[in-house]
Design an enzyme around this catalytic site. Sequence first.
Site, PDB file in Angstrom:
ATOM      1  N   GLU A 171       0.871  -1.163   0.000  1.00  0.00           N
ATOM      2  CA  GLU A 171       0.000   0.000   0.000  1.00  0.00           C
ATOM      3  C   GLU A 171       0.914   1.222   0.000  1.00  0.00           C
ATOM      4  OE1 GLU A 171      -2.648   0.281   3.381  1.00  0.00           O
ATOM      5  OE2 GLU A 171      -3.431   2.185   2.621  1.00  0.00           O
TER       6      GLU A 171
ATOM      7  N   ARG B 286       5.762 -13.218   9.293  1.00  0.00           N
ATOM      8  CA  ARG B 286       6.423 -11.948   8.997  1.00  0.00           C
ATOM      9  C   ARG B 286       7.802 -11.909   9.644  1.00  0.00           C
ATOM     10  NH1 ARG B 286       3.454  -7.533   9.674  1.00  0.00           N
ATOM     11  NH2 ARG B 286       5.062  -6.191  10.491  1.00  0.00           N
TER      12      ARG B 286
ATOM     13  N   LYS C 204       4.791   0.596   9.486  1.00  0.00           N
ATOM     14  CA  LYS C 204       4.907   1.850   8.741  1.00  0.00           C
ATOM     15  C   LYS C 204       4.375   3.021   9.556  1.00  0.00           C
ATOM     16  CE  LYS C 204       3.513   0.018   4.663  1.00  0.00           C
ATOM     17  NZ  LYS C 204       2.679   0.006   3.490  1.00  0.00           N
TER      18      LYS C 204
END
Length: 601
Positions: A64, A300, A310
């Site tokens: 994104e 992850r 982020k």
Amino acid sequence: MSTTTPHSPEAVAKPTNFLRQIIENHLDNGTHAGRHWGGGPGDAAHHAAGPVDTAKIRTRFPPEPNGYLHVGHAKSICLNFGLAQDYDGICHLRFDDTNPEKEEQEYVESIKDAVRWLGFDWQDAQGHSHLYYASNYFDFMHRAAVYLIEQGLAYVDEQSAEDMRANRGDFTTPGKDSPYRNRSVADNLQRFADMKNGLLADGAAVLRAKIDMAAPNINLRDPAIYRIRRATHHNTGDAWCIYPMYTFAHPIEDALEHITHSICTLEFEDQRPFYDWLLDHLRTGGLIATPQPRQYEFSRLNLTYVITSKRKLKHLVDSGTVSGWDDPRMPTIVGLRRRGYTPAAIRNFCERIGVTKDYSWIDYATLDGCLREDLEHQAHRAMVVLDPLVLELTNWAEVFGSSDHIEACHLPALPHGKDDADVPQRHFGLGRHVWIEREDFEETPPKGYKRLFPGNKVRLKGGYVIECNGCEKDADGKVTKVLATVVPDTKSGTPGADSVKVKAAITWVAQHDAVQAEVRLYDRLFTDAQPDAGGKDYLALLNPNSLKVVTAYVEPSLASAQPDDKFQFERFGYFVADRQEHRADRPVFNKITGLKDSWGK
Ligand code: ATP
Ligand code: MG
């Protein structure tokens, strides 16, 4: 019939993992063979792929564009692009831009840069670019939503946000049906059109999939698939005031791009049933091609001393805690790059940590180990003095006939093959005044100290043996100058070099040819190995000593360093000429990491 396809040599050479095994099984069984890449029913939205290509698998990296990528994304990039490379496939770079408020073109560009810098590309062998935007599929997504409504599989809910939340239930309580759940198809089509045409306020209604309010998996309790948001989109501008939810958009993006293996992190595991629910219905309705994509999850990357969110990284930037997204202490790809980490080191790191479904933490030292491995044989060596103290060779004029005499010295720029004529050499001079490290002199040496103290001999590395005779001090007793005499005929590389045995060789830079430089000594940004785990306040765990700036003297070979050139500063570690601020007339070097792992200390 089962024929075995030989996999590429790269694929065979790498350690296997569960995703490689899945892909190899698919290739062996021909699961994706004969797949119709171009021109499926869903291809109305999929123009960019061009003519039918020969990819055996298709993966995608779907960021994104709401921030700069970090080291966790690097893992996902290396995984998705790496698998495509190894199995004759293609990896799409797809911007998952369904959230207009937070997305910006600056981030889009930075993400493209990061992927390319890591050594990957979204062009296929025929030169077609596989760069996509979720927002290019907004028309199709809208059509898919209308289809669901027509099938009685979606409805417009106008409950308040609080009611919706309360009626969703929780892990122990089933949800309650919305009073709007049984609206007629015609009603729903009208209300959805009203949403689209701007007749309803932001937040006044959402379109929800009609699945099961009592499903044990909360993600199946009629998830929202479209919301109203009057926001200018970086790609579609003001064309839309309704936007698809990520969970609805993502499977559709995968399907329209004919992704074979949709690889994501484990937190999406609970979304997989909805992913399949949606694509099953769209396939039944002939909106997407078969076979439909499948989602696979891996764990992850969690890296010690690092935050990979982020949102939190953005906070560090916005609050001025760091100098920007590319501050060399940041775990962003631009930060790692500016710090001096190389693409090869990061790729090796991602390979080495492997791909599993287990929750685990990777020691930051693993990344540094990969960096050292990469630079060890290619970074030129250099001597520098980070905490300078003057040393005067008091018998210089006597020995060399003039106090201005400069003795030419050299050392190999790389360690191996000392006798090899091909090894590049660094040249520098030795004169009467020399910079040495303050810690290399002790007036009253502690036990075992082998460097300069009155009466002791050491070698100036690559130069002469010298004997220390004492020092000068200021009124506060601080040493201002070390005094020594040079021992004639002991120059490195000459027959006399071994005539005097010494226990230490110290690094130094002569005053006449030293280059002054700013050296930025970076340390970990957080004092806690897991600054973002278990509800800890990461802002309270910032390391106050994560940056120390010193004025140093570096050897003359560094005068020609270009931004981004990497070096091994002897005894201190690996350094890089700062890619933003290093200039010939104002050199700036960043410390990447030490020569050995010191993170454990
Ligand atoms: P963040 O939580 O930092 O905002 P994100 O997952 O929301 O990250 P996206 O832009 O959606 O950011 O991520 C793109 C891809 O990168 C996703 O497929 C995501 O699963 C993957 N990814 C993100 N963080 C990690 C990580 N720490 N390790 C591995 N993959 C990751
Ligand atoms: Mg995300």
